[in-house]
Design a protein around this motif. Structure first.
Motif, PDB file in Angstrom:
ATOM      1  N   LEU A  22     -66.642  38.778 -89.788  1.00  0.00           N
ATOM      2  CA  LEU A  22     -66.238  37.675 -88.917  1.00  0.00           C
ATOM      3  C   LEU A  22     -66.073  38.222 -87.511  1.00  0.00           C
ATOM      4  CD1 LEU A  22     -65.266  34.646 -88.811  1.00  0.00           C
ATOM      5  CD2 LEU A  22     -62.950  35.598 -88.817  1.00  0.00           C
ATOM      6  N   ILE A  23     -66.801  37.644 -86.573  1.00  0.00           N
ATOM      7  CA  ILE A  23     -66.702  38.022 -85.166  1.00  0.00           C
ATOM      8  C   ILE A  23     -65.694  37.096 -84.494  1.00  0.00           C
ATOM      9  CG2 ILE A  23     -67.925  38.277 -82.979  1.00  0.00           C
ATOM     10  CD1 ILE A  23     -70.522  38.490 -84.698  1.00  0.00           C
ATOM     11  N   MET A  24     -64.727  37.688 -83.777  1.00  0.00           N
ATOM     12  CA  MET A  24     -63.754  36.916 -83.007  1.00  0.00           C
ATOM     13  C   MET A  24     -64.035  37.185 -81.529  1.00  0.00           C
ATOM     14  SD  MET A  24     -60.387  37.572 -85.424  1.00  0.00           S
ATOM     15  CE  MET A  24     -59.544  36.068 -84.892  1.00  0.00           C
ATOM     16  N   LEU A  35     -67.442  33.489 -85.317  1.00  0.00           N
ATOM     17  CA  LEU A  35     -68.826  33.478 -85.779  1.00  0.00           C
ATOM     18  C   LEU A  35     -68.947  34.313 -87.045  1.00  0.00           C
ATOM     19  CD1 LEU A  35     -68.905  34.280 -82.385  1.00  0.00           C
ATOM     20  CD2 LEU A  35     -71.120  33.208 -82.763  1.00  0.00           C
ATOM     21  N   GLU A  36     -69.716  33.827 -87.995  1.00  0.00           N
ATOM     22  CA  GLU A  36     -69.990  34.568 -89.217  1.00  0.00           C
ATOM     23  C   GLU A  36     -71.163  35.512 -88.973  1.00  0.00           C
ATOM     24  OE1 GLU A  36     -70.532  33.405 -93.861  1.00  0.00           O
ATOM     25  OE2 GLU A  36     -71.988  32.541 -92.476  1.00  0.00           O
ATOM     26  N   TRP A  37     -70.989  36.784 -89.345  1.00  0.00           N
ATOM     27  CA  TRP A  37     -72.035  37.792 -89.203  1.00  0.00           C
ATOM     28  C   TRP A  37     -72.520  38.160 -90.598  1.00  0.00           C
ATOM     29  CZ3 TRP A  37     -71.053  43.105 -86.311  1.00  0.00           C
ATOM     30  CH2 TRP A  37     -72.280  43.783 -86.175  1.00  0.00           C
ATOM     31  N   GLU A  43     -77.929  37.825 -89.482  1.00  0.00           N
ATOM     32  CA  GLU A  43     -77.833  36.580 -88.725  1.00  0.00           C
ATOM     33  C   GLU A  43     -76.388  36.351 -88.301  1.00  0.00           C
ATOM     34  OE1 GLU A  43     -81.374  33.898 -90.832  1.00  0.00           O
ATOM     35  OE2 GLU A  43     -79.274  33.272 -90.951  1.00  0.00           O
ATOM     36  N   VAL A  44     -76.214  35.674 -87.179  1.00  0.00           N
ATOM     37  CA  VAL A  44     -74.903  35.255 -86.697  1.00  0.00           C
ATOM     38  C   VAL A  44     -74.874  33.740 -86.667  1.00  0.00           C
ATOM     39  CG1 VAL A  44     -73.363  35.228 -84.705  1.00  0.00           C
ATOM     40  CG2 VAL A  44     -74.494  37.360 -85.357  1.00  0.00           C
TER      41      VAL A  44
END
Length: 279
Positions: A22-24, A35-37, A43-44
């Protein structure tokens, strides 16, 4: 013309039992984006936007990467002013929420069965929803350096003895922790040099990363705002200028094999999908 806006700030939570992170992302001022990585297909995928404040170093995702525990400072009326919540990543719709005593919060940790331990000055019972896997609220710890690095400790990072002589002089007084590469014998090293809210850093925490080479040298990674190994031994990185990358060792050489630019995103809040709105 190049943008004069400061670069976005990035932090990443990596699932321990699934190829997902999980990108914060913080930017523009006052906004956060999740965003889900997907590390398997590289894929993002965009998720929630929040106008408020999140505390990424005090958050956690479940081992399978499907649940997010987070602390938030919002613009709502109490008890939605400062709270801890659990949602389905990468969304922020609270399925259970507890009121906190301001930002006096430690962190949280999911166990393998999704039971949750929360360290904070907060109510023992949720004011909204319920948590089906069980949650325990513990007293707030005042070990701030541990709080800054707790997510690393959860993923196997440990203090390094005798490494001060191998780092640049400006890092010799830092708190040094490292993690051995899965399937290898060389470490990624993190140097925690303190907190400065006037400089780039998630929650003001100042970190530097170094990669141990086959000959034992430590190579600084100045572009890294965050870095860690994934379960396959690839180096994951979020850069200071707003990108996420995958770096792999091939034929003895480290090479970037994938990247995704997250710099120029405009807030576009949308309702969470139906699957993220209920247990």
């Amino acid at each position: 013309m190049a943008s004069s806006a400061p670069p976005c700030r990035l932090y990443v939570l990596v699932a321990t039992a699934a190829p997902v992170a999980l990108i914060m992302r913080r930017a523009p001022a006052g906004w956060w984006h999740l965003l889900e990585w997907d590390l398997r297909v590289r894929e993002v995928r965009p998720g929630a936007w929040l106008r408020g404040t999140l505390y990424p170093r005090r958050c956690d995702i479940s081992p399978d990467g499907k649940l997010l525990g987070y602390f938030a400072l919002g613009h709502g009326q109490p008890p939605w002013d400062t709270y801890f919540a659990v949602s389905k990543a990468p969304w922020l719709t609270a399925l259970a929420a507890w009121h906190t005593g301001g930002t006096w919060t430690g962190g949280c940790a999911f166990a393998g069965d999704n039971s949750l331990t929360i360290s904070a000055s907060m109510d023992k019972q949720p004011f909204h929803g319920s948590y089906p896997y069980g949650a325990t609220v513990e007293a707030l710890s005042l070990d701030w350096t541990y709080r800054d690095l707790q997510n690393e400790y959860k993923r196997g990072w440990r203090p390094i003895e005798g490494a001060a002589g191998r780092v640049p002089p400006e890092l010799r007084e830092a708190v040094l922790v490292g993690r051995i590469r899965p399937g290898g014998d060389r470490a990624l090293v993190l140097a925690h040099t303190g907190t400065d809210f006037q400089r780039h850093g998630i929650e003001g925490v100042q970190v530097n990363y170094l990669r141990e080479e086959d000959d034992g040298r430590l190579t600084p990674l100045p572009e890294a705002a965050w870095a860690d190994w994934d379960n396959e031994g690839r180096l994951l990185m979020a850069t200071r200028d707003g990108a996420v990358k995958i770096i792999e060792q091939r034929s003895g050489t480290w090479a970037q094999t994938w990247s995704h630019d997250l710099r120029d995103l405009t807030p576009d809040p949308a309702p969470s999908p139906t699957w993220a709105q209920a247990w």
